[in-house]
Design a protein around this motif. Structure first.
Motif, PDB file in Angstrom:
ATOM      1  N   ASN A 143       0.819  -1.208   0.000  1.00 52.40           N
ATOM      2  CA  ASN A 143       0.000   0.000   0.000  1.00 52.40           C
ATOM      3  C   ASN A 143       0.855   1.261   0.000  1.00 52.40           C
ATOM      4  O   ASN A 143       0.482   2.282  -0.589  1.00 52.40           O
ATOM      5  N   TYR A 144       2.013   1.167   0.659  1.00 52.54           N
ATOM      6  CA  TYR A 144       2.880   2.343   0.790  1.00 52.54           C
ATOM      7  C   TYR A 144       3.750   2.553  -0.446  1.00 52.54           C
ATOM      8  O   TYR A 144       4.001   3.683  -0.861  1.00 52.54           O
ATOM      9  N   TYR A 145       4.222   1.463  -1.070  1.00 54.40           N
ATOM     10  CA  TYR A 145       5.102   1.551  -2.247  1.00 54.40           C
ATOM     11  C   TYR A 145       4.504   0.754  -3.415  1.00 54.40           C
ATOM     12  O   TYR A 145       5.061  -0.254  -3.852  1.00 54.40           O
ATOM     13  N   PRO A 146       3.368   1.179  -3.956  1.00 57.54           N
ATOM     14  CA  PRO A 146       2.703   0.377  -4.995  1.00 57.54           C
ATOM     15  C   PRO A 146       3.418   0.375  -6.343  1.00 57.54           C
ATOM     16  O   PRO A 146       3.009  -0.360  -7.232  1.00 57.54           O
ATOM     17  N   SER A 147       4.481   1.195  -6.494  1.00 58.67           N
ATOM     18  CA  SER A 147       5.205   1.232  -7.768  1.00 58.67           C
ATOM     19  C   SER A 147       6.618   0.685  -7.652  1.00 58.67           C
ATOM     20  O   SER A 147       7.410   0.820  -8.584  1.00 58.67           O
ATOM     21  N   MET A 149       9.545  -1.715  -7.846  1.00 57.75           N
ATOM     22  CA  MET A 149       9.966  -2.983  -8.430  1.00 57.75           C
ATOM     23  C   MET A 149      10.727  -3.832  -7.410  1.00 57.75           C
ATOM     24  O   MET A 149      10.649  -5.063  -7.415  1.00 57.75           O
ATOM     25  N   THR A 150      11.485  -3.189  -6.546  1.00 57.74           N
ATOM     26  CA  THR A 150      12.187  -3.924  -5.491  1.00 57.74           C
ATOM     27  C   THR A 150      11.188  -4.723  -4.658  1.00 57.74           C
ATOM     28  O   THR A 150      11.381  -5.916  -4.387  1.00 57.74           O
ATOM     29  N   LEU A 151      10.098  -4.086  -4.253  1.00 63.31           N
ATOM     30  CA  LEU A 151       9.061  -4.759  -3.478  1.00 63.31           C
ATOM     31  C   LEU A 151       8.359  -5.819  -4.333  1.00 63.31           C
ATOM     32  O   LEU A 151       8.017  -6.899  -3.845  1.00 63.31           O
ATOM     33  N   GLY A 152       8.161  -5.507  -5.612  1.00 68.41           N
ATOM     34  CA  GLY A 152       7.524  -6.461  -6.510  1.00 68.41           C
ATOM     35  C   GLY A 152       8.287  -7.766  -6.596  1.00 68.41           C
ATOM     36  O   GLY A 152       7.693  -8.864  -6.602  1.00 68.41           O
ATOM     37  N   PHE A 153       9.619  -7.690  -6.642  1.00 64.34           N
ATOM     38  CA  PHE A 153      10.431  -8.905  -6.688  1.00 64.34           C
ATOM     39  C   PHE A 153      10.304  -9.698  -5.386  1.00 64.34           C
ATOM     40  O   PHE A 153      10.307 -10.934  -5.394  1.00 64.34           O
ATOM     41  N   LEU A 154      10.215  -8.986  -4.255  1.00 61.98           N
ATOM     42  CA  LEU A 154      10.043  -9.684  -2.981  1.00 61.98           C
ATOM     43  C   LEU A 154       8.702 -10.411  -2.938  1.00 61.98           C
ATOM     44  O   LEU A 154       8.618 -11.575  -2.515  1.00 61.98           O
ATOM     45  N   VAL A 155       7.634  -9.750  -3.364  1.00 57.67           N
ATOM     46  CA  VAL A 155       6.307 -10.377  -3.374  1.00 57.67           C
ATOM     47  C   VAL A 155       6.304 -11.578  -4.314  1.00 57.67           C
ATOM     48  O   VAL A 155       5.759 -12.644  -3.993  1.00 57.67           O
ATOM     49  N   SER A 156       6.934 -11.433  -5.475  1.00 61.81           N
ATOM     50  CA  SER A 156       6.997 -12.536  -6.439  1.00 61.81           C
ATOM     51  C   SER A 156       7.747 -13.722  -5.858  1.00 61.81           C
ATOM     52  O   SER A 156       7.323 -14.886  -6.017  1.00 61.81           O
ATOM     53  N   ALA A 157       8.859 -13.448  -5.187  1.00 59.73           N
ATOM     54  CA  ALA A 157       9.629 -14.536  -4.572  1.00 59.73           C
ATOM     55  C   ALA A 157       8.808 -15.238  -3.494  1.00 59.73           C
ATOM     56  O   ALA A 157       8.853 -16.470  -3.356  1.00 59.73           O
ATOM     57  N   THR A 158       8.040 -14.467  -2.727  1.00 58.38           N
ATOM     58  CA  THR A 158       7.233 -15.053  -1.652  1.00 58.38           C
ATOM     59  C   THR A 158       6.119 -15.934  -2.216  1.00 58.38           C
ATOM     60  O   THR A 158       5.884 -17.050  -1.745  1.00 58.38           O
ATOM     61  N   LEU A 159       5.426 -15.438  -3.233  1.00 56.50           N
ATOM     62  CA  LEU A 159       4.328 -16.211  -3.826  1.00 56.50           C
ATOM     63  C   LEU A 159       4.834 -17.422  -4.596  1.00 56.50           C
ATOM     64  O   LEU A 159       4.095 -18.385  -4.807  1.00 56.50           O
ATOM     65  N   GLY A 160       6.085 -17.393  -5.031  1.00 50.46           N
ATOM     66  CA  GLY A 160       6.632 -18.490  -5.809  1.00 50.46           C
ATOM     67  C   GLY A 160       7.345 -19.549  -4.991  1.00 50.46           C
ATOM     68  O   GLY A 160       7.801 -20.555  -5.556  1.00 50.46           O
ATOM     69  N   ILE A 188       0.090  -4.601  -8.799  1.00 51.64           N
ATOM     70  CA  ILE A 188       0.135  -5.039 -10.192  1.00 51.64           C
ATOM     71  C   ILE A 188      -0.218  -3.890 -11.128  1.00 51.64           C
ATOM     72  O   ILE A 188       0.456  -3.663 -12.145  1.00 51.64           O
ATOM     73  N   ASN A 189      -1.264  -3.155 -10.795  1.00 56.01           N
ATOM     74  CA  ASN A 189      -1.689  -2.057 -11.665  1.00 56.01           C
ATOM     75  C   ASN A 189      -0.609  -0.995 -11.816  1.00 56.01           C
ATOM     76  O   ASN A 189      -0.425  -0.428 -12.899  1.00 56.01           O
ATOM     77  N   ASN A 190       0.124  -0.724 -10.754  1.00 58.92           N
ATOM     78  CA  ASN A 190       1.189   0.286 -10.825  1.00 58.92           C
ATOM     79  C   ASN A 190       2.419  -0.250 -11.540  1.00 58.92           C
ATOM     80  O   ASN A 190       3.040   0.446 -12.339  1.00 58.92           O
ATOM     81  N   LEU A 191       2.780  -1.508 -11.256  1.00 62.86           N
ATOM     82  CA  LEU A 191       3.973  -2.076 -11.882  1.00 62.86           C
ATOM     83  C   LEU A 191       3.772  -2.310 -13.373  1.00 62.86           C
ATOM     84  O   LEU A 191       4.747  -2.356 -14.137  1.00 62.86           O
ATOM     85  N   SER A 192       2.541  -2.452 -13.810  1.00 64.14           N
ATOM     86  CA  SER A 192       2.301  -2.668 -15.237  1.00 64.14           C
ATOM     87  C   SER A 192       2.741  -1.485 -16.075  1.00 64.14           C
ATOM     88  O   SER A 192       2.938  -1.609 -17.286  1.00 64.14           O
ATOM     89  N   GLN A 193       2.943  -0.320 -15.425  1.00 64.29           N
ATOM     90  CA  GLN A 193       3.403   0.874 -16.142  1.00 64.29           C
ATOM     91  C   GLN A 193       4.916   0.924 -16.279  1.00 64.29           C
ATOM     92  O   GLN A 193       5.437   1.671 -17.114  1.00 64.29           O
ATOM     93  N   VAL A 194       5.621   0.137 -15.472  1.00 62.72           N
ATOM     94  CA  VAL A 194       7.081   0.259 -15.493  1.00 62.72           C
ATOM     95  C   VAL A 194       7.803  -1.065 -15.743  1.00 62.72           C
ATOM     96  O   VAL A 194       8.949  -1.064 -16.184  1.00 62.72           O
ATOM     97  N   ASN A 195       7.155  -2.191 -15.451  1.00 65.05           N
ATOM     98  CA  ASN A 195       7.809  -3.487 -15.654  1.00 65.05           C
ATOM     99  C   ASN A 195       6.729  -4.526 -15.970  1.00 65.05           C
ATOM    100  O   ASN A 195       6.169  -5.164 -15.088  1.00 65.05           O
ATOM    101  N   LEU A 196       6.474  -4.693 -17.257  1.00 62.18           N
ATOM    102  CA  LEU A 196       5.394  -5.584 -17.679  1.00 62.18           C
ATOM    103  C   LEU A 196       5.654  -7.033 -17.283  1.00 62.18           C
ATOM    104  O   LEU A 196       4.741  -7.757 -16.881  1.00 62.18           O
TER     105      LEU A 196
END
Length: 939
Positions: A143-147, A149-160, A188-196
């Protein structure tokens, strides 16, 4: 009690390991031994101690990642503890999370998140409970950093991870899936603008675990259809191998040394390593060549002498030190000497003549005739080449020798200054020498200054500041080795938390000491064109923040507090109604209070002059004394602002001009120290005063007292290091036929290309006229999107002609990556923004070229339907820029620490238990002596 003792020992151990640069494997042994002695040590407290010790001014210590991963592997800290500590940091301090691919040296928050991602991907989570705790911790982060990519990789690693694939499909996960799924949709909606690709991966996991509600189905359709089509187009774009043009490094180095120095060792090393793919020989040769090229360019452009001196100092004092990082990577037959020899064969002989040519009356290169031998002797001093090879490299008998004192060692210089403070002034004077020792001197000066501030030794600090004020050019040399922020932070800290000495009977020395420190801070602030918010130096509520924000603005008496009104009345009586300023007056008014009141005091004085109850000459005697002189830095800017308010028929000018004249024209009897202070004040206020007086001369053309004041001010002009262009320079660019700035920028790119082509076939080629100010001013006036359009147009034009496309790509990519672009201020975090005073102007984040490229990249799929060639150029540019930025963030942490000189990585650690006691004892002794902060700062 035992828990407190354990926490204290743990904190001390961690500080010691960071200070001594203990390798990660040896840190693991020490940590496990301490954990064995204190098995109840709290995981969260352990992580908090690591967080507190593992950063310098918010930036991560290069050892932090290794230490954190060691503690996770050893189960000393639990997997969710870093997220808990970082969440607390966000809530308390508004911490920032830098994008991994956009930061050469990321924040402590970023490094800890990256480390967690690596460990989770490696399978450190083994139980469902651990997974649910981590997912719960991630919700506020998304919620705090929705854009991010660093956080996105952490979430992806956790879900995977393996546990997630079991636990999230079970009934127990139903509760966490609701809150987590909502936050994941936002991410996802925010990251889709910078890292598809990353957004698609997260969307897959969201669909796989059914983490989305009905409202997010549209977002899923968008990702699965439109963005996959965009991804397909991007994958179809074929790129050529990058070409390293001579112009590229020439642009980058010009930008890194343009006005305010931005030559950060780690950033530049990352850029060079990515550019040359680890090929050390061409990297070293072309870096040396580019350093000579930018110096020749400054001479040909008739840049001010201080600019040429700064670039010479870079060549002689900074470059050999920097090249030492690469010398250790060379093995026979490759050597630094070979690289230097090849570079000297290609430098412009007209700019760097031999001794026999320097007496040519038609030659212009005489001012740089010694640059080659100064550089060679500095390389010999740093043991990059043997002294005996200098004559062969120079092609002539050298006219100088190695410095008599040899190569300095910082620790020895600090010891000399500690035992003999007069040595400080001698060393500051030596910063102007072109001998190669300036780096060690600068490091020693920073360490001494930091120690003086931490020890509150304001008397010695006053002398230190006065030495630098007398030689402002030495600041340019110091900032080749550290940032202006590093200089300012301890000085601002001591001003903001000023403590009067108990044994100081009189108050005038207190004003003297405070004023000297404040004057140096003001000089650094204005010389390097710093910004209170953008440069992130000051606490918004501190004295220094208030001073730079509003000290040059007077206030109406009704706006003052009761205490401020009393102090103002006391100062008016002391200055104008009694025998003078006495100790009683100064003892009741703190120096900080006076400096915030001085412009209001001037305002009341001018009003009294207008009313005929005060003679302006009375201002002169007191304000030109050394202890009040620093207050003129704000006071004279106030005068400049008031001059702009005068009209042709205004009687205000009749009071302002005589008063200003008494403050500008110093008497011949003024002693050396106040005279140096007065010159320093004039250097700070010269630009606003010159503009105001020039305006007054036009409006009040019959006055004869303005010209003498302009004559006093003008010699102090051009002593700032602004990134912006001067008005005359801007007028020249704007008057370029056809499209002004756009045409000027295109012409500069064409000149760079012609030079690059011609220099490949000839060694006798002078560098083209280049200033990075043109690109910065074009960005400022036309905006990032329009500037990027111009750069892409140039690539398109070369593609149509079929010539030099790769060279143009290199030039454009370098302009996008140029250091000021990487270090533009970001949007403050919400917590920081809440602290801002209403006096702050509204903050806006200026778009950079990289930001504009991100935007165009996101639209490349749509563009490809109408202009495939241009869309392909955008994709290729984006790939190259992001490749450089990613490489900058992924340098090996241990190597980075060693490159920065943060300690000896070979420090031996023997018996574990004994080492713990030894490390703790040495650290406690060191910190108790006040040296810890200095070492961390100098790291």
């Amino acid at each position: 009690m035992a828990q407190d003792q354990a926490a204290s020992q743990w904190c001390t151990l961690i500080k010691a390991c960071f200070l001594r640069r203990v390798p990660s494997d040896q840190f693991a042994d020490l940590a496990q031994a301490l954990k064995a002695d204190h098995p109840t040590l709290s995981s969260e407290k352990s992580t908090q101690a690591l967080f507190d010790a593992g950063h310098q001014n918010g930036l991560a210590d290069p050892r932090l990642a290794g230490y954190l991963e060691v503690l996770l592997d050893s189960n000393i800290i639990e997997i969710d503890s870093p997220l808990a500590v970082l969440q607390s940091s966000i809530q308390q301090h508004g911490a920032t999370l830098d994008e991994v691919e956009g930061s050469a040296r990321p924040s402590v928050q970023t490094v800890m998140v990256q480390s967690l991602a690596r460990k989770i991907a490696a399978g450190i989570i083994e139980e469902d409970r651990e997974l649910f705790v981590v997912l719960h911790r991630l919700v506020p982060w998304m919620n705090y950093y929705p854009s991010s990519m660093t956080l996105g990789f952490l979430v992806s690693a956790t879900l995977g991870c393996f546990v997630a694939q079991r636990a999230l499909l079970g009934a127990e996960a139903k509760k966490i899936k609701v809150s987590f799924g909502q936050s994941l949709t936002l991410l996802i909606n925010n990251l889709s603008q910078v890292n598809l690709q990353l957004a698609n991966t997260l969307a897959y996991w969201q669909k796989h675990y059914q983490l989305h509600d009905e409202l997010s189905a549209e977002s899923m359709d968008l990702l699965n259809n439109v963005e996959l089509e965009a991804l397909s187009f991007q994958e179809g774009v074929i790129d050529n191998m990058p070409v390293n043009s001579r112009s590229g490094l020439y642009i980058y180095l010009n930008a890194a040394l343009s006005e305010r120095p931005l030559f950060d060792d780690m950033t530049v090393m990352s850029y060079l390593n990515m550019r040359y793919k680890g090929e050390i020989a061409p990297l070293t040769t072309e870096l040396i060549l580019a350093s000579f090229d930018i110096l020749a360019n400054a001479m040909y452009r008739n840049e001010p002498s201080h600019t040429i001196t700064r670039l010479r100092s870079f060549l002689v004092n900074k470059l050999p030190n920097f090249l030492s990082n690469y010398a250790v990577m060379m093995f026979p037959p490759l050597s630094i000497e070979t690289c230097i020899s090849q570079a000297l064969l290609r430098i412009d002989p007209a700019a760097f003549p031999s001794f026999s040519q320097m007496f040519d009356p038609l030659g212009k290169g005489g001012i740089l005739s010694e640059a080659r031998q100064e550089f060679l002797f500095a390389c010999a001093l740093h043991q990059l080449i043997p002294e005996g090879s200098i004559e062969g490299l120079l092609g002539d008998v050298p006219m100088q020798s190695l410095p008599a004192g040899g190569r300095y060692a910082r620790n020895e210089l600090v010891a000399q200054c500690t035992s003999n403070p007069t040595r400080i002034e001698e060393l500051i004077g030596e910063l102007e020498n072109m001998e190669g020792n300036a780096g060690e001197i600068a490091g020693a000066m920073i360490e001494i200054m930091t120690t003086l501030c931490s020890n509150n030794d304001t008397l010695t600090l006053k002398c230190f500041c006065n030495c630098l004020v007398r030689k402002p050019a030495t600041l340019d040399t110091i900032t080749l080795f550290c940032s202006p922020q590093t200089l300012l932070q301890p000085l601002c800290g001591i001003l903001d938390n000023w403590q009067d000495q108990e044994d100081q009977g009189e108050s005038q020395p207190v004003y003297d000491e405070f004023g000297s420190i404040l004057l140096l801070v003001s000089m650094i602030w204005h010389r390097f064109d710093l910004d209170e918010v953008a440069d992130g130096i000051l606490d918004p509520n501190s004295f220094t923040a208030q001073y730079f924000r509003s000290a040059s603005q007077s206030r109406q008496t009704q706006e003052l507090t009761e205490r401020e009104s009393e102090l103002l009345s006391d100062w008016i009586r002391g200055l104008f109604e009694t025998e003078g300023i006495n100790d009683e007056l100064m003892s009741t008014c703190k120096p900080a209070e006076f400096h915030l009141l001085v412009t209001t005091l001037f305002d009341q004085s001018i009003k009294a002059c207008q009313a005929g109850v005060l003679a302006v000459e009375t201002l002169k005697g007191d304000f030109l004394g050394s202890f009040l002189l620093p207050s003129l830095a704000a006071g004279l800017v106030w005068f400049a602002n008031r001059i702009w308010e005068t009209k042709e028929s205004s009687d205000l000018i009749d009071s302002l001009m005589p008063a200003l004249q008494t403050l500008l024209l110093r008497p011949s009897s003024m002693s050396p120290d106040p005279s140096a202070m007065h010159s320093a004040v004039l250097a700070i206020v010269a630009e606003p005063l010159d503009a105001a007086l020039t305006h007054a001369q036009r409006v009040h053309n019959l006055r004869v007292d303005i010209s003498p004041m302009l004559d006093v001010v003008k010699p102090h002009m051009q002593k700032h290091r602004h990134r912006a262009a001067a008005l005359q320079e801007l007028e020249t660019w704007a008057s370029t036929p056809k499209k002004g700035l756009e045409t000027a920028l295109r012409s500069m790119i064409h000149a760079l290309m012609r030079w690059n082509i011609a220099s490949a076939n000839s060694t006798d080629m002078s560098p083209p006229s280049y200033t990075h100010r043109l690109l910065l001013r074009t960005l400022q006036i036309l905006g990032a999107n329009a500037t990027l359009r111009i750069l892409i147009d140039e690539i398109m034009a070369q593609m149509e002609s079929g010539d030099y496309v790769d060279m143009t790509f290199d030039i454009v990519v370098t302009m996008i990556l140029a250091p000021p672009q990487q270090q533009q201020p970001g949007i403050p975090s919400p917590a920081f923004a809440q602290q801002l005073s209403p006096a702050y102007p509204q903050l806006h984040n200026r778009l950079t070229l990289r930001d504009a490229l991100h935007t165009q990249f996101a639209e490349a799929n749509e563009l490809s339907k109408t202009d495939t060639a241009r869309a392909s150029v955008v994709v290729r540019l984006h790939r190259r820029v992001e490749a450089f930025c990613t490489a900058a963030a992924t340098m090996n942490a241990d190597d980075a620490g060693d490159v920065l000189g943060m300690g000896d990585p070979t420090t031996a650690v023997g018996d574990t238990a004994a080492d713990i006691e030894d490390v703790i004892k040495q650290t406690e002794d060191f910190l108790g002596a006040g040296g810890g902060e200095g070492m961390m700062l100098m790291g």
